[in-house]
Design a protein around this motif. Structure first.
Motif, PDB file in Angstrom:
ATOM      1  N   GLY A  59       3.140  15.481  -1.281  1.00  0.00           N
ATOM      2  CA  GLY A  59       1.866  14.979  -1.758  1.00  0.00           C
ATOM      3  C   GLY A  59       1.921  13.593  -2.371  1.00  0.00           C
ATOM      4  N   ARG A  60       3.110  13.078  -2.645  1.00  0.00           N
ATOM      5  CA  ARG A  60       3.203  11.735  -3.211  1.00  0.00           C
ATOM      6  C   ARG A  60       2.853  10.690  -2.165  1.00  0.00           C
ATOM      7  NH1 ARG A  60       9.039  11.276  -5.672  1.00  0.00           N
ATOM      8  NH2 ARG A  60       9.501  12.403  -3.743  1.00  0.00           N
ATOM      9  N   LYS A  61       2.298   9.576  -2.646  1.00  0.00           N
ATOM     10  CA  LYS A  61       1.881   8.494  -1.756  1.00  0.00           C
ATOM     11  C   LYS A  61       2.915   7.375  -1.772  1.00  0.00           C
ATOM     12  CE  LYS A  61      -2.226  10.265  -0.867  1.00  0.00           C
ATOM     13  NZ  LYS A  61      -3.426   9.700  -1.504  1.00  0.00           N
ATOM     14  N   VAL A  62       3.104   6.758  -0.618  1.00  0.00           N
ATOM     15  CA  VAL A  62       3.889   5.530  -0.528  1.00  0.00           C
ATOM     16  C   VAL A  62       3.063   4.504   0.228  1.00  0.00           C
ATOM     17  CG1 VAL A  62       6.112   6.711  -0.572  1.00  0.00           C
ATOM     18  CG2 VAL A  62       5.036   6.215   1.612  1.00  0.00           C
ATOM     19  N   GLY A  63       3.408   3.254   0.063  1.00  0.00           N
ATOM     20  CA  GLY A  63       2.705   2.197   0.767  1.00  0.00           C
ATOM     21  C   GLY A  63       3.467   1.752   2.000  1.00  0.00           C
ATOM     22  N   ILE A  64       2.710   1.328   3.013  1.00  0.00           N
ATOM     23  CA  ILE A  64       3.297   0.765   4.225  1.00  0.00           C
ATOM     24  C   ILE A  64       2.743  -0.642   4.408  1.00  0.00           C
ATOM     25  CG2 ILE A  64       3.478   0.926   6.736  1.00  0.00           C
ATOM     26  CD1 ILE A  64       3.369   3.885   6.564  1.00  0.00           C
ATOM     27  N   MET A  87      -3.103  11.104  -8.971  1.00  0.00           N
ATOM     28  CA  MET A  87      -2.348  10.697  -7.787  1.00  0.00           C
ATOM     29  C   MET A  87      -0.911  10.375  -8.189  1.00  0.00           C
ATOM     30  SD  MET A  87      -2.937   7.415  -5.259  1.00  0.00           S
ATOM     31  CE  MET A  87      -2.885   6.284  -6.635  1.00  0.00           C
ATOM     32  N   GLN A  88       0.034  10.959  -7.489  1.00  0.00           N
ATOM     33  CA  GLN A  88       1.438  10.662  -7.705  1.00  0.00           C
ATOM     34  C   GLN A  88       1.910   9.672  -6.655  1.00  0.00           C
ATOM     35  OE1 GLN A  88       3.383  14.593  -7.828  1.00  0.00           O
ATOM     36  NE2 GLN A  88       3.953  14.047  -9.917  1.00  0.00           N
ATOM     37  N   ILE A  89       2.654   8.663  -7.119  1.00  0.00           N
ATOM     38  CA  ILE A  89       3.131   7.616  -6.221  1.00  0.00           C
ATOM     39  C   ILE A  89       4.648   7.595  -6.248  1.00  0.00           C
ATOM     40  CG2 ILE A  89       3.160   5.140  -5.748  1.00  0.00           C
ATOM     41  CD1 ILE A  89       0.424   4.972  -7.107  1.00  0.00           C
ATOM     42  N   GLN A  90       5.248   7.602  -5.072  1.00  0.00           N
ATOM     43  CA  GLN A  90       6.683   7.371  -4.963  1.00  0.00           C
ATOM     44  C   GLN A  90       6.872   5.859  -4.991  1.00  0.00           C
ATOM     45  OE1 GLN A  90       9.386   8.859  -5.172  1.00  0.00           O
ATOM     46  NE2 GLN A  90      10.880   8.457  -3.574  1.00  0.00           N
ATOM     47  N   PRO A  91       7.550   5.311  -6.017  1.00  0.00           N
ATOM     48  CA  PRO A  91       7.615   3.849  -6.172  1.00  0.00           C
ATOM     49  C   PRO A  91       8.583   3.185  -5.199  1.00  0.00           C
ATOM     50  CG  PRO A  91       8.781   4.910  -7.946  1.00  0.00           C
ATOM     51  CD  PRO A  91       8.158   6.013  -7.161  1.00  0.00           C
ATOM     52  N   ILE A  92       8.286   3.336  -3.923  1.00  0.00           N
ATOM     53  CA  ILE A  92       8.978   2.600  -2.872  1.00  0.00           C
ATOM     54  C   ILE A  92       7.927   2.099  -1.898  1.00  0.00           C
ATOM     55  CG2 ILE A  92      11.066   4.004  -3.076  1.00  0.00           C
ATOM     56  CD1 ILE A  92      10.267   5.288  -0.364  1.00  0.00           C
ATOM     57  N   VAL A  93       8.281   1.106  -1.112  1.00  0.00           N
ATOM     58  CA  VAL A  93       7.372   0.570  -0.097  1.00  0.00           C
ATOM     59  C   VAL A  93       8.104   0.545   1.239  1.00  0.00           C
ATOM     60  CG1 VAL A  93       6.061  -1.451   0.647  1.00  0.00           C
ATOM     61  CG2 VAL A  93       6.062  -0.791  -1.761  1.00  0.00           C
ATOM     62  N   ILE A  94       7.418   1.024   2.265  1.00  0.00           N
ATOM     63  CA  ILE A  94       7.950   1.034   3.628  1.00  0.00           C
ATOM     64  C   ILE A  94       7.376  -0.164   4.367  1.00  0.00           C
ATOM     65  CG2 ILE A  94       8.063   2.335   5.795  1.00  0.00           C
ATOM     66  CD1 ILE A  94       7.620   4.882   4.094  1.00  0.00           C
ATOM     67  N   GLY A  95       8.183  -0.832   5.151  1.00  0.00           N
ATOM     68  CA  GLY A  95       7.701  -1.974   5.912  1.00  0.00           C
ATOM     69  C   GLY A  95       8.085  -1.863   7.373  1.00  0.00           C
ATOM     70  N   THR A  96       7.273  -2.454   8.224  1.00  0.00           N
ATOM     71  CA  THR A  96       7.609  -2.524   9.647  1.00  0.00           C
ATOM     72  C   THR A  96       8.282  -3.864   9.936  1.00  0.00           C
ATOM     73  OG1 THR A  96       5.504  -3.513  10.306  1.00  0.00           O
ATOM     74  CG2 THR A  96       5.625  -1.087  10.233  1.00  0.00           C
ATOM     75  N   ALA A  97       8.977  -3.918  11.051  1.00  0.00           N
ATOM     76  CA  ALA A  97       9.585  -5.160  11.525  1.00  0.00           C
ATOM     77  C   ALA A  97       9.756  -5.030  13.029  1.00  0.00           C
ATOM     78  CB  ALA A  97      10.925  -5.412  10.841  1.00  0.00           C
TER      79      ALA A  97
END
Length: 628
Positions: free
Chosen positions: A55-60, A1-11
């Protein structure tokens, strides 16, 4: 698994569709709590994974919008790199829209876009009005000029356009650096059957691998990382910018809570005072006063305390000042960390800023050196090298080991050593001995203090030519190892010499004593030479020579400094040639008799036990191989 080392957040405001949008994008309902699902309201943080086109994953991270849960919202905002500000077209901009936008700015988020949701519930003209409302609201913020994408999570209208903008911004967002040592503020804690305690969060620095030893702070409990998951898949490691879960061995579920920090052991400590730079929001209704009761949000923790203004009487709306945060409970953070301040009661957001130091003491207001040091710390935050230079320039007069400096800047010893070499190359720091470093300004200050102490001491002791290193320690206040290194530095520079017995002799050209003192010194030396191994005491000498006892004592010290006299005891000064003769005679006696024969030695020196025993004791203490 490839991960893009950023995190997305809602507001955004409550009920504007944040969670629904996340579920539509990812297929994951971030409202995991039963109460949230029953009430249709986000209460705590929600998490989901999102696949980019490559295909890279990011977190939300989905945050609650209700004003009562701002604490949880700020905890979720830690580690966010890209924000989706959600505004419902049927409501427009609301109070928590503005507050969340302000908090994201305070926390240093620099990229994002606006999702204008629920367009299926209003006429097109209302969508345009809501868009205008959003543009006016974000003017002057980090979201000014950001895309505003109308969409409906229910009908799917506008979703493709929204995804394309989100993909574009995610690709353009710089990956979070994994430099420094590992630290992760804890967002969630739970227990999994067969695994034990699990903690989740977004590491803010460094990386961690399965099998690593970590500590949970502020408790200080140690643990080994049994396993790691990132985006619900097992992995061998996680780093800053990865939303991850750590399975901690030998840590009970009750031993860790949200707000704790999991970190590499030995680098972080819990403190109750923080030096900081703070900016009040322009919307604050009145100037902030000194010692205002506040709530501090940093990392994933919230703690009450007071705001101490260091460089002004009050802080006007929109102004920036230097402050100290004095807290009721310890927190774990590091220079460069962002924080949010809210009024203790009622809980409204006042502003925020950046941590400059973990304070060891209460900082005094309006002190020039305090303001200057914190200002330099603020200037050094952009680079670990500059931060290291600031740490060394602010340190007390001492040399500092690489290991201690690594803790101060939260970098590995190897990286710290490299940064020190870079600073040395440009002339900012010096390696004072095999292990320790000092800032050149501090070295200059230490040299100046040592020179001033030497000058003052010899002014008060004009008859002396050497000073005991123990006196210098007391007068300078320097630690023994630092003074030794400093004396070695001054010896290399040709300014002084360190002699056996811990005596320091400055190189002072043209040093002379007055004629009267010199004449008395020669008379005393002649009397000691004549008396050989039964010399008179200083008091007896004074009576014989008809001179004041204090003057005789002074010239004995002068003769000892010159090496003409050896002071066996305070009452037993001996001419140097007689001391050297006695030492040789003792060695010869031991060689002849296979051990020391005191009667024959006493006869050889023509002395008595009164003088012989102290002489033997001192020579034995000096390390001579005597058999007594």
């Amino acid at each position: 698994m490839q991960i893009q080392p950023i995190v997305i957040g809602t507001a955004g405001h409550i009920d504007h569709g944040k969670s629904t949008l996340v579920k539509t994008l990812t297929g994951i309902d971030p409202d995991r709590l039963k109460e949230e699902q029953e009430r249709g309201m986000t209460i705590d943080l929600g998490f989901a994974r999102f696949a980019l086109p490559d295909g890279r994953k990011v977190g939300i991270v989905d945050v609650p919008g209700h004003e009562r849960f701002i604490k949880n919202m700020v905890a979720g905002a830690t580690g966010i790199d890209l924000v989706v500000l959600v505004v419902a077209a049927d409501d427009g901009v609301m109070p928590q829209t503005r507050e969340h936008l302000a908090i994201m700015g305070i926390l240093g988020v620099q990229r994002g876009l606006v999702a204008l949701t629920k367009i299926d519930k209003v006429e097109p003209a209302m969508v345009e009005l809501a868009s205008d409302d959003v543009r006016a609201t974000v003017r002057g913020t980090f979201l000014e000029g950001a895309p505003i994408v109308p969409l409906s999570s229910i009908s799917g209208a506008g979703l493709d356009a929204f995804k394309q903008e989100l993909f574009r911004l995610a690709a353009a967002t710089p990956p979070r650096s994994d430099a420094g040592v590992f630290r992760m503020p804890v967002q969630r804690v739970f227990s999994a059957h067969g695994f034990g305690t699990i903690v989740t969060g977004i590491p803010v620095s460094g990386s961690v691998r399965a099998g690593d030893v970590v500590e949970v702070l502020p408790s200080g409990k140690s643990s080994k990382v049994r396993g790691i998951q990132a985006y619900q898949e097992a992995t061998e490691s996680a780093r800053a910018g990865h939303s991850c879960a750590l399975n901690l061995a030998e840590i009970h579920l009750d031993d860790v809570v949200r707000g704790d920090v999991v970190a590499t052991p030995g680098y972080f400590r819990a403190v109750r005072m923080l030096g900081a730079q703070f900016t009040a929001l322009p919307s604050v209704p009145r100037p902030l006063e000194n010692r205002l009761a506040i709530r501090v949000h940093t990392g994933t923790t919230e703690v009450v305390g007071e705001l101490v203004l260091l460089d002004r009487e009050e802080l006007a709306p929109g102004d920036t000042g230097l402050v100290q945060l004095r807290l009721s409970e310890p927190v774990v953070c590091a220079p460069g960390d962002r924080f949010v301040l809210r009024l203790a009661s009622p809980a409204v957001t006042l502003g925020g800023g950046v941590v400059l130091e973990e304070s060891k003491h209460r900082l005094k207001r309006f002190k020039g050196f305090v303001v200057e040091e914190l200002t330099r710390a603020a200037d050094g935050l952009e680079s670990p090298r500059e931060l290291l230079a600031v740490v060394l320039s602010r340190a007390r007069l001492a040399a500092h080991a690489v290991s201690a400096l690594a803790v101060e800047i939260k970098r590995s010893p190897a990286e710290t050593e490299q940064l020190l070499r870079e600073l040395a190359a440009r002339g900012d720091v010096r390696k004072l001995d095999a292990e320790r470093w000092i800032h050149v300004r501090q070295l200059d200050d230490a040299r100046a203090r040592l020179a001033a102490v030497l000058e003052s001491w010899f002014k008060d002791h004009a008859h002396r030519e050497v000073v005991d290193v123990r006196d210098l320690r007391k007068l300078t206040g320097f630690a023994p190892e630092f003074l030794d290194a400093l004396l070695a530095e001054e010896t290399r520079a040709g300014k002084l010499a360190v002699e056996s017995g811990g005596l320091v002799r400055p190189k002072r050209p043209g040093k002379t004593v007055d004629a009267k003192t010199e004449a008395l010194a020669q008379r005393v030396l002649a009397a000691l030479r004549t008396a050989r191994f039964q010399p008179p005491s200083p008091v007896e000498l004074a009576a014989t020579l008809q001179e004041p006892p204090k003057a005789v004592h002074s010239v004995i010290q002068l003769l000892a400094d010159r090496g003409d006299v050896h002071v066996v005891t305070h009452e037993f000064p001996l001419a140097r040639e007689h001391f050297d003769f006695a030492r040789d005679a003792i060695v010869a006696n031991c060689t002849q008799h296979k051990s020391l024969d005191i009667p024959s030695l006493r006869d050889a020196l023509a002395t008595t036990r009164k003088y012989l025993i102290p002489l033997l004791e001192q020579i034995a203490r000096s390390g001579s191989p005597l058999v007594i």
